[in-house]
Motif scaffolding. Structure first.
Motif, mmCIF file in Angstrom:
data_model
loop_
_atom_site.group_PDB
_atom_site.id
_atom_site.type_symbol
_atom_site.label_atom_id
_atom_site.label_comp_id
_atom_site.label_asym_id
_atom_site.label_seq_id
_atom_site.Cartn_x
_atom_site.Cartn_y
_atom_site.Cartn_z
ATOM 1 N N PRO A 1249 0.873 -1.135 -0.235
ATOM 2 C CA PRO A 1249 0.030 -0.026 -0.208
ATOM 3 C C PRO A 1249 0.917 1.428 -0.067
ATOM 4 C CG PRO A 1249 -0.939 -1.666 1.706
ATOM 5 C CD PRO A 1249 0.489 -2.099 0.987
ATOM 6 N N VAL A 1250 1.957 1.200 0.513
ATOM 7 C CA VAL A 1250 2.844 2.543 0.744
ATOM 8 C C VAL A 1250 3.418 2.635 -0.576
ATOM 9 C CG1 VAL A 1250 4.936 3.553 1.831
ATOM 10 C CG2 VAL A 1250 3.272 2.362 3.223
ATOM 11 N N LEU A 1251 4.123 1.698 -1.325
ATOM 12 C CA LEU A 1251 4.753 1.811 -2.541
ATOM 13 C C LEU A 1251 3.589 2.271 -3.571
ATOM 14 C CD1 LEU A 1251 6.817 -1.407 -2.532
ATOM 15 C CD2 LEU A 1251 7.514 0.858 -1.900
ATOM 16 N N HIS A 1252 2.386 1.600 -3.384
ATOM 17 C CA HIS A 1252 1.133 2.193 -4.367
ATOM 18 C C HIS A 1252 1.091 3.670 -4.174
ATOM 19 C CE1 HIS A 1252 -2.889 2.746 -5.724
ATOM 20 N NE2 HIS A 1252 -2.587 2.076 -6.534
ATOM 21 N N VAL A 1253 0.855 4.277 -3.267
ATOM 22 C CA VAL A 1253 0.700 5.671 -2.801
ATOM 23 C C VAL A 1253 1.914 6.306 -3.436
ATOM 24 C CG1 VAL A 1253 0.588 7.207 -0.959
ATOM 25 C CG2 VAL A 1253 -0.833 5.222 -0.958
ATOM 26 N N CYS A 1254 3.068 5.948 -3.350
ATOM 27 C CA CYS A 1254 4.157 6.634 -3.942
ATOM 28 C C CYS A 1254 4.097 6.693 -5.458
ATOM 29 C CB CYS A 1254 5.339 5.780 -3.044
ATOM 30 S SG CYS A 1254 7.024 6.775 -3.146
ATOM 31 N N LEU A 1255 4.097 5.543 -5.824
ATOM 32 C CA LEU A 1255 3.766 5.684 -7.453
ATOM 33 C C LEU A 1255 2.847 6.440 -7.847
ATOM 34 C CD1 LEU A 1255 4.203 1.801 -8.100
ATOM 35 C CD2 LEU A 1255 5.948 3.532 -8.952
ATOM 36 N N LYS A 1256 1.524 6.506 -7.183
ATOM 37 C CA LYS A 1256 0.604 7.163 -7.730
ATOM 38 C C LYS A 1256 0.690 8.701 -7.469
ATOM 39 C CE LYS A 1256 -4.387 8.149 -6.851
ATOM 40 N NZ LYS A 1256 -5.467 7.811 -6.150
ATOM 41 N N TYR A 1257 0.883 9.137 -6.277
ATOM 42 C CA TYR A 1257 1.285 10.777 -5.953
ATOM 43 C C TYR A 1257 2.474 11.064 -6.205
ATOM 44 C CZ TYR A 1257 -3.330 10.218 -3.536
ATOM 45 O OH TYR A 1257 -4.559 10.085 -3.330
ATOM 46 N N GLY A 1258 3.523 10.279 -6.502
ATOM 47 C CA GLY A 1258 4.900 10.613 -6.958
ATOM 48 C C GLY A 1258 4.737 11.171 -8.228
ATOM 49 N N ARG A 1259 4.005 10.469 -9.233
ATOM 50 C CA ARG A 1259 3.865 10.908 -10.655
ATOM 51 C C ARG A 1259 3.015 12.174 -10.641
ATOM 52 N NH1 ARG A 1259 -0.436 10.567 -13.717
ATOM 53 N NH2 ARG A 1259 -1.601 9.098 -12.755
ATOM 54 N N LEU A 1260 2.101 12.235 -9.867
ATOM 55 C CA LEU A 1260 1.275 13.573 -9.939
ATOM 56 C C LEU A 1260 2.261 14.825 -9.499
ATOM 57 C CD1 LEU A 1260 -2.098 12.215 -8.330
ATOM 58 C CD2 LEU A 1260 -1.605 12.685 -10.712
#
Length: 1411
Positions: A1249-1260
């Motif tokens: 879940p942490v990595l998923h958040v990082c990928l999603k909001y990192g791109r944004l």
């Protein structure tokens, strides 16, 4: 030519002011020549008179008009030639003008020269104009005379500036200025402009308006630029001239830059201008728009133009004043009417602009389309979409598309539409056909939310428009009903039902559209073998009987008719008997008949004669079916011993009665199992206990209506016992069979529903004894619920008997054809226990099945987790069974007013034997509050828009609230406001309870000495009270003008808890005091969920304020306190806080804090390191709500809020000041630093879940950096090189880690993670190109070089692949190329840029994400 004396501007102005001051000090005297005879011809030897007479003008004395003997053009030509050919030319001109000046010293003569000349008879046949000009106008048309005449007029004019009108109503200044209008040619336009502008500067205000508005008719095009500049300067000096100046500027041909400057000036003042001036201002703004700046201007205009606040304040003030004075509303009403007129005029201006200017209409639509936030959408926006839709046919499809998108995304909601019609109905009424056309188009959509919006358009058009529009609405809905499309038909039928409830009298006028032979239809439905249509027939028949039996004595339309005739009464009773006979074989149908009839009687419209017949019939039927003598013990082979329980009186005689419940239920179940059915087969009616509560409700309402609320005739039913058996299971619970468990559950359900209807009936009785008995029944309900929970815990597949009988329950317990056949054989009731999978409610079973493995949605279950320690943990919650309980009436909650009640116990002689004190205890209080909270949520909080078929399942939201739904949300809100005082008392008592607990346990709320059960109940009451308060103040109806008084009353209740109530307090003061009152409760909050409700309640109060900023930080501070508090937790639970609740509170904190970046830095930089260094199950010391289980919530919210914050930051422009550049650069440095801290946490917390958040909001975040930050770096690089390079260097490390995260996702082949990788890598590639472009722009192209990054995991270790050796070689080549580029720049002598490149080369690997 006459020599012209040129004065400077200042000299001319001083001269004019001096003349004006003299005219003000010395009244003008009429210099009338004594020799003049009234109406005689002017005889004078002056050159002026002679030349005029020669040319064809005869001057008259007195009030007679000057006469023109020749054509006007001939006169001008003759006079011009005479002057030019005169021997003393040009001196003759001076003499001529001098003679004119002497002549007009007499005021009558001057006036005659300004008025039109009289044309003589012999001149009628001459060619020329059909009207006569004045003498001055004719002289101004001669070029050689014009400058001197103009000079003379301006010297003469100051004499009249401060003089009132003449006796004949002539305003001399206006008459003089009118001579200058529409001249064929202006000889010296510049001089004329100078003179008239000087005149404007000294004239009185009322003349200034006239002079300014005359400018376009006086000046030529060549003077427009000069006049425009002077008028713009005057606009800044004198705001009172705004309207005429803007009106003139709109008519002049001006430089676009000047118009833009004035427009910006007006934009800045738009929020403070008078409403009367607004139409002219908006007209000028729209006139000055060009294709290049249209979108920017319209966007700014819609932000600053808020017509809601132009109209609503007067309405609010008027509505509040009605409670306090009766003198002011009429004045305020006139003021409001004037405001509406101005708004209508304003919209006329806008309509004209969008109709003829395509760029304006398209820009306006684009400006509205670009809005993303729901809160940013205004009433004005929706009104503009409707107006443009009606005025510009070319944009209709475009507007439809915009509306559909915004409806689907939830940006445009019902509250916005209702407010738009409420405020601008006078404007929208003119475009009614277009609105109906739009509604018709939306009805054809496949999306239910779009269809519902179309339905709302019809609804509010019907509500706010005139009779013609109402007729069109009904006609359109009938057309939709005939369309054949199921969704369209259902929505149209629902809309018609709403219109009937909304305005029955108006719908009655349009009944011709929906007329039908209702009698025939109802009789067919009643006799139908399909159960659904039988129920529809019952509803229709009862409604028809209610209309036929209406009490006409109360109707103004039927004066003189006091009651029904015998024939009409017979028709009504026959119809009701038909309904009764058609429904008596089905308990469901009978119960529905009783409930529908009860609702009809509750409306209070039944004629006395019919009511008397109904009351007697129902009374006898109920007594025969359910009431037995107390002394007669029921006979039968019962599985359980029958006992009379829950009696409130000691029966020592044979007069007592009891409710025959257990025998009836046993007989029903026995008949269902196929046992002795001979009595049913022989035709004897078998009474179903399902009808007990509905039948009693009907009986109670009949008696209540007949005796004006007095229930003495049936008060024995309040305290009579019920034939039951021992309900407490004890040790026998495990030994009982499943059939016995189900029987006991049904028995308790029926008993509870009986008691609930008894409480409904007697809750409003005023005697202390009756109040005490009602409170006792409440205690019995609470006790029975606890027993029921024990049985339900061991009976998982049990489906209770129905308690609410309407069409919505058909989907809960479907009635099949097979069950109908069984009933004919004598098996009345439910066949559910043997085949529960076919007849049980899908919703109910799913909730029960999930209750053991997942937290139930009920708040009680959540609180069980927060406050464990009870002897037995409940595995079921009665919240899941709420549809199987009889509905409590809203009047029941008047019990909340009760404190201690003294109940008298009487002996057989009716003498007081003893007294007993009864009070509303915490369990009973919780019971009432839970039910009230459900009602408030159902009525005052709007549901999510969804597809609901007509007269079909409305979803579980409305089941169990059928009586409540007969009232309007306004009535419910009013009832809740009336309960605010007792609820505040309970809230304060509970607050004191927890304050005392905290003191006794030395600051620990859940200390060892706390009674767990009592603590749990009090905490639950606390939560429910806050939930009710939140539901009330969240009601959207408070925004409607007619409900402002109700909001005012509610806030006064809260304010009065702090200080003595004052009269005529302003709304802002009430909101502030209410906020302060509620804020004081934060010290005693016992649970995290209570804390969230309190925060949301304060936010709702804050939203109603026009200046919320001052209290916004208080909410952030309070949210932070709750995040930093240690909350009670259980021994076994690792986490006592719901994820959704923590997510919500953390979002509230970051949204309201003064600096989001500092708040994120504190959590990530202080709280997270504390967590990392703490033991496994421990929490962060600064933020105790932050632990290893809640970290992902904190991380997700911080990443989302960080991205949202930087996305909302406007990109800088080169035109911004240096200070703005520095502030934005500093802000981005902080944002990137926070992003760096957060992104590096994945090295420690690497769960999916942490990595998923990082990928999603990192791109944004990287996308926001590209759009918002890179333009700032473009023009900040040269002046702030060190800061820019530092920023890029930090960001390099973050994006490199994102690159490693992409590799990690591919190695682990996690589909949830890898789906984000392509978009992220594409964004990183764009960043490479964008940084290169920035360096080229700043002449540092050589500083950019490109290399290949190695694939590494999250810890920085290289991921071994087939191309690993090639990557190593590429990396060494990259190093060499960087040294070459550096030496090349140094050789060119660019030392400062070389230093920059050294730092840039350290960070350039960030821009290489290619493989």
């Amino acid at each position: 030519m006459v020599s012209k004396r040129r004065l400077s501007k200042s000299e001319d102005k001083e001269s004019l002011m001096e003349d004006a001051s003299k005219a003000r000090k010395q009244p003008l005297s009429k210099k009338t020549k004594k020799s003049h005879i009234p109406n005689a011809v002017e005889e004078n030897d002056s050159v002026f008179v002679k030349l005029l007479k020669t040319s064809g003008v005869i001057l008259k004395t007195g009030e007679s008009q000057n006469q023109l003997a020749v054509d006007q053009i001939i006169f001008q030509k003759k006079l011009f030639q005479t002057l030019r050919k005169h021997p003393s030319y040009p001196k003759i001109i001076e003499e001529f003008v001098s003679g004119l000046e002497s002549y007009i010293e007499d005021q009558d003569s001057f006036r005659n020269c300004l008025l039109s000349c009289e044309r003589l008879q012999d001149e009628e046949a001459s060619m020329g104009t059909s009207y006569s000009k004045s003498l001055i106008k004719l002289l101004l048309g001669i070029d050689i005379l014009q400058p001197a005449i103009i000079k003379t007029l301006f010297e003469k004019l100051p004499e009249f500036l401060f003089e009132k009108m003449t006796s004949d109503g002539i305003n001399m200044p206006r008459l003089i200025i009118s001579q200058l209008k529409w001249l064929d040619r202006v000889v010296d336009g510049k001089d004329l402009t100078t003179k008239i502008m000087q005149l404007i500067s000294i004239a009185p205000e009322y003349l200034q308006h006239d002079f300014i508005t005359s400018l376009p008719e006086i000046l030529g095009d060549s003077q427009h630029a000069d006049v425009g500049k002077e008028l713009s300067d005057l606009l800044m000096e004198n705001t009172s001239l705004t309207v005429p100046i803007l009106d003139v500027l709109s008519s002049l041909r001006l430089d676009p830059n000047l118009l833009s400057k004035v427009r910006q000036l007006m934009m800045g003042k738009l929020c403070s201008v008078r409403l009367d001036d607004l139409p002219v201002i908006i007209k000028f703004i729209l006139h000055s728009i060009t294709a290049t700046d249209a979108l920017e201007v319209i966007s700014e205009l819609r932000e600053k133009l808020d017509l809601q606040h132009c109209i609503l304040p007067s309405r609010l003030q008027a509505s509040q004043s009605k409670l306090k004075s009766k003198g002011r509303p009429s004045y305020l009403g006139n003021q409001e009417s004037s405001g509406q007129d101005c708004v209508i005029l304003l919209f006329d201006v806008i309509k004209s602009a969008v109709r003829y200017e395509k760029i304006i209409s398209e820009a306006w639509i684009k400006a509205i389309e670009s809005i993303d936030s729901v809160s940013e959408h205004k009433i004005f926006d929706l009104a503009m979409l409707l107006i443009i839709f009606s005025t510009n046919t070319q944009t209709k499809k475009y507007i439809e598309r915009v509306l559909r998108n915004k409806i689907r995304s939830g940006c445009i909601q019902e509250q916005l539409l209702r407010s738009t019609f409420c405020i601008h109905h006078l404007v929208l009424k003119d475009v009614c056909p277009s609105i109906l056309s739009l509604a018709q188009s939306l009805f054809h959509s496949l999306d239910q939310s779009t269809i519902s919006f179309g339905s709302l358009l019809y609804k509010y058009a019907f509500k706010f428009f005139d009779t013609y529009c109402q007729q069109e609405v009904v006609g359109a809905l009938v057309t939709h009903i005939c369309s054949g499309n199921e969704a369209e038909v259902d929505t149209a039928l629902d809309a018609l039902l709403e219109l009937i409830l909304l305005n029955p009298s108006a719908m009655r006028l349009n009944a011709v559209f929906v007329k039908d032979d209702m009698h025939l239809v109802v009789r067919k439905q009643l006799s139908s073998t399909i159960f659904k249509y039988k129920l529809i027939g019952i509803i229709g028949a009862v409604t028809m009987a209610g209309i036929m039996a209406t009490d006409r004595s109360r109707s103004n339309l039927t004066q003189g008719r006091t009651d029904l005739s015998n024939e009409q009464c017979t028709q009504v009773t026959t119809l009701l008997q038909l309904v009764h006979s058609c429904s008596e074989q089905s308990p469901w149908a009978s119960a529905l008949y009783y409930d529908e009839f009860a609702n009809l009687i509750q409306g209070g419209k039944l004629a006395p004669k019919v009511l008397e017949w109904v009351g007697q019939t129902i009374f006898n039927g109920f007594q025969d079916a359910f009431v037995v003598d107390f002394c007669v013990v029921p006979e039968g082979d019962f599985s359980f011993p029958v006992k009379a329980l829950y009696g409130l009186e000691e029966y020592n005689t044979h007069d007592g009665i009891a409710i025959n419940l257990l025998p009836l239920l046993f007989s029903q179940d026995f008949a269902k199992d196929g046992g002795r059915v001979t009595s049913q087969e022989s035709g004897q009616k078998l009474v179903s206990p399902l009808c007990l509560a509905p039948h009693f409700r009907l009986l109670r309402l009949c008696v209540e209506r007949q005796h004006n609320g007095n229930l003495e005739e049936i008060d024995g039913l309040l305290d009579c016992p019920v034939f039951l058996t021992d309900l407490e299971p004890g040790e026998r619970l495990k030994s009982m069979s499943a059939k016995e468990h189900s029987f006991m559950c049904s028995l308790i359900f029926l008993t509870l529903n009986w008691f609930r209807e008894v409480v409904n009936a007697f809750c409003q009785q005023t005697s202390p004894e009756m109040k005490g008995k009602v409170l006792t029944r409440l205690k019995h309900i609470v006790e029975l619920q606890k027993i029921l929970e024990k049985y339900l815990a061991v009976t998982p597949d049990y489906v209770p008997p129905l308690a609410n009988f309407d069409l919505e329950t058909l989907d809960v317990t479907p009635h099949t054809a097979g069950s109908a056949k069984i009933r004919k054989k004598g098996k009345i009731g439910r066949k559910r226990k043997a085949d529960g999978s076919k007849t049980s409610s899908p919703d109910t079973l799913s909730k029960e099945d999930n209750s053991e493995c997942h937290p139930t949605p009920s708040d009680r279950s959540q609180l069980n987790k927060e406050f464990p320690g009870k002897e037995e943990k409940m595995s079921v919650s009665l919240q899941n069974y709420h549809t199987f309980f009889r509905e409590l009436d809203i009047e029941v909650f008047s019990i909340l007013h009760c404190g201690l009640v003294t109940k008298f116990i009487l002996d057989t002689e009716m003498h007081t034997e003893a007294t007993e004190v009864v009070q509303l205890g915490p369990p009973e209080l919780l019971f009432l509050l839970e039910d009230l909270a459900q009602k408030v949520e159902n009525m005052l909080i709007p549901p999510v828009t969804r597809r609901v078929p007509f007269l079909k399942n409305k979803g579980s939201r409305d089941i169990g609230f059928s009586h409540l739904r007969q009232r309007s949300s306004q009535e419910i809100a009013h009832c809740v406001v009336q309960l605010l005082t007792p609820m505040c008392n309970h809230l304060e008592n509970i607050h004191n309870y927890f304050q005392c607990l905290t003191t006794e346990n030395h600051g620990v709320v859940d200390g060892p000495g706390v009674k767990v059960q009592e603590y749990y109940i009090m905490a639950s009451c606390y939560q429910r009270l806050l939930q009710i308060f939140h539901g009330l103040f969240s009601w959207s109806g408070f925004f409607e003008p007619e409900n402002h008084n109700l909001l005012y009353s509610a806030l006064e209740v809260l304010t009065s808890r702090l200080k003595q109530r004052e009269h005529e307090q302003p709304l802002e003061e009430l909101l502030s005091q209410s906020f302060h009152y509620l804020q004081n409760f934060h010290h005693s909050i016992p649970s995290f969920q209570c804390a969230l409700y309190l925060i949301r309640l304060l936010m709702v109060i804050l939203e109603k304020s026009t200046a919320p900023a001052q209290n916004k930080e208080k909410i952030a501070s309070l949210a932070r306190q709750f995040l930093c508090r240690v909350w009670p937790s259980g021994e076994k639970e690792k986490n006592n806080i719901s994820s959704d609740q923590l997510h919500a509170l953390l979002c509230i904190y970051l949204e309201h804090t003064g600096s989001v970046l500092k708040a994120i830095e504190e959590i990530a930089g202080v709280g997270v390191p504390e967590l990392i260094n703490s033991p496994k199950d421990a929490s962060a010391s600064t933020f105790p709500t932050l632990n290893r289980h809640t970290f992902v919530i904190f991380f997700r919210v911080m990443m989302a809020e960080l991205e949202k914050t930087v996305r909302g930051l406007q990109a800088g422009t080169a035109a911004d000041s240096q200070q703005i550049h520095e502030e934005k650069l500093l802000y981005w440095n902080m944002a990137v630093r926070d992003f760096s801290v957060l992104i590096n946490l994945i090295k420690v917390f690497d769960s999916r879940p942490v990595l998923h958040v990082c990928l999603k909001y990192g791109r944004l975040f990287v996308e926001a950096f590209l759009k918002q930050c890179m333009p700032l770096l473009d023009f900040s690089f040269r002046k702030h090189r060190e800061d820019v390079l530092s920023l890029l260097e930090t960001f390099q490390l973050d994006t490199r880690l994102l690159h490693h995260l992409c590799g990690h996702s591919k190695i682990h082949q996690d589909m949830r993670l890898t789906k984000h990788v392509p978009l992220l890598k594409k964004t990183l590639e764009l960043l490479v190109c964008r940084v290169k472009a920035m360096l080229i722009l700043n002449n540092c192209r050589e500083a950019f070089w490109l290399g290949n990054l190695k694939n590494r995991d999250l810890q920085g270790e290289e991921i071994i692949s087939q191309n690993s050796q090639e990557s190593t070689a590429d990396e060494s080549e990259d190093d060499m190329s960087s040294q070459i580029s550096k030496s090349k720049i140094t050789e060119d002598g660019e030392e400062d840029e070389a230093n920059a490149e050294e730092k840039e080369q350290d960070s350039d690997e960030i821009y290489d994400d290619s493989e």
